[in-house]
Motif scaffolding. Structure first.
Motif, mmCIF file in Angstrom:
data_model
loop_
_atom_site.group_PDB
_atom_site.id
_atom_site.type_symbol
_atom_site.label_atom_id
_atom_site.label_comp_id
_atom_site.label_asym_id
_atom_site.label_seq_id
_atom_site.Cartn_x
_atom_site.Cartn_y
_atom_site.Cartn_z
ATOM 1 N N ARG A 213 0.820 -1.216 0.000
ATOM 2 C CA ARG A 213 0.000 0.000 0.000
ATOM 3 C C ARG A 213 0.853 1.266 0.000
ATOM 4 O O ARG A 213 0.448 2.294 -0.534
ATOM 5 N N THR A 214 2.061 1.162 0.569
ATOM 6 C CA THR A 214 2.917 2.345 0.627
ATOM 7 C C THR A 214 3.554 2.683 -0.715
ATOM 8 O O THR A 214 4.220 3.716 -0.849
ATOM 9 N N ASP A 215 3.360 1.816 -1.721
ATOM 10 C CA ASP A 215 3.846 2.145 -3.064
ATOM 11 C C ASP A 215 3.082 3.340 -3.642
ATOM 12 O O ASP A 215 3.563 3.999 -4.564
ATOM 13 N N ILE A 216 1.886 3.593 -3.120
ATOM 14 C CA ILE A 216 1.118 4.766 -3.535
ATOM 15 C C ILE A 216 1.370 5.870 -2.517
ATOM 16 O O ILE A 216 0.985 5.763 -1.356
ATOM 17 N N VAL A 217 2.046 6.903 -2.949
ATOM 18 C CA VAL A 217 2.500 7.973 -2.063
ATOM 19 C C VAL A 217 1.548 9.165 -2.154
ATOM 20 O O VAL A 217 1.172 9.588 -3.254
ATOM 21 N N THR A 218 1.145 9.688 -0.988
ATOM 22 C CA THR A 218 0.316 10.884 -0.945
ATOM 23 C C THR A 218 1.179 12.127 -1.065
ATOM 24 O O THR A 218 2.176 12.267 -0.362
#
Length: 239
Positions: A213-218
């Motif tokens: 999930r952390t592969d998508i960075v806000t």
């Protein structure tokens, strides 16, 4: 583009109005007046799109949507008299592609039907034309042709819109993408949603990706980017 539409609506007046406009647009229309009949009609013949009311006898629209999503990625537009954010988010989390709040303009509804069908047709065409290849980022694999995602070898359960969003993020790996850009490219320029639509689907997508999930960075105040922590330099074909 598909022309067969299943309308699930228990209000006779609304149903007749929708039916009239769809027929004028050249669509083949089937009607179901409750959730149970909706499942029966769906099982007889999978439509190209479903217009699905939420407040239904026998089985509500959320339950119908969830049941259909167990086996099918058919586009679903939810019809609801409830305009609260919670109701919209719940519909999207169940796998709906769009929603329309009553009372609605028939012309707006027809525009949404055409837009959702066009996006569905484009996604199917892109999948058929895609090379037989999987992109691999560590334990995250994306099957371009099959439109499936695998997390550590296990197929992830995703809505069609989650996959579309992930595919666009991955295609633009490392690039900062604004919410406006994501709405335009993933939902279409004529989508009637707002930034919360993007944020809701990002939350759903992260849940589907598990440890990745952390592969998508806000990007605070802007949007998101795909920046995989595993095998971050480039994507490679899965072996």
């Amino acid at each position: 583009m598909g022309r067969n539409i299943l309308v699930v609506e228990d209000d006779r007046n609304i149903c007749d109005l929708i039916h009239m406009y769809l027929v004028k647009e050249g669509f083949d229309v089937r009607i179901a007046g409750d959730g149970g009949k909706a499942i029966e009609e769906f099982q007889k013949q999978v439509p190209d799109l479903i217009l699905l009311d939420i407040m239904l006898p026998v089985m509500d629209g959320w339950s119908v949507c969830a049941k259909i999503r167990e086996t099918s990625k058919v586009p679903i537009i939810m019809l609801t008299a409830k305009g609260e954010v919670f109701d919209r988010i719940q519909g999207l989390e169940m796998g709906a592609d769009d929603y329309v709040v009553k009372p609605f303009s028939p012309r707006e509804l027809m525009a949404r039907v055409r837009a959702v069908l066009a996006r569905s047709h484009a996604a199917q065409k892109n999948g058929a034309d895609a090379p037989q290849q999987r992109l691999k980022f560590g334990g995250l694999e994306i099957d371009l042709a099959g439109r499936e995602v695998y997390v550590d070898g296990v197929r992830a359960s995703m809505t069609p819109k989650e996959y579309d969003l992930l595919f666009y993020l991955v295609k633009n790996k490392g690039l900062a993408l604004s919410r406006d850009k994501l709405l335009e490219e993933v939902w279409g320029y004529d989508f009637f949603g707002d930034y919360r639509t993007v944020d809701t689907h990002i939350k759903m997508l992260r849940g589907s990706l598990g440890p990745y999930r952390t592969d998508i960075v806000t990007l605070r105040g802007m949007g998101y980017k795909f920046d995989p922590e595993n095998d971050a330099s480039s994507a490679s074909p899965a072996r």
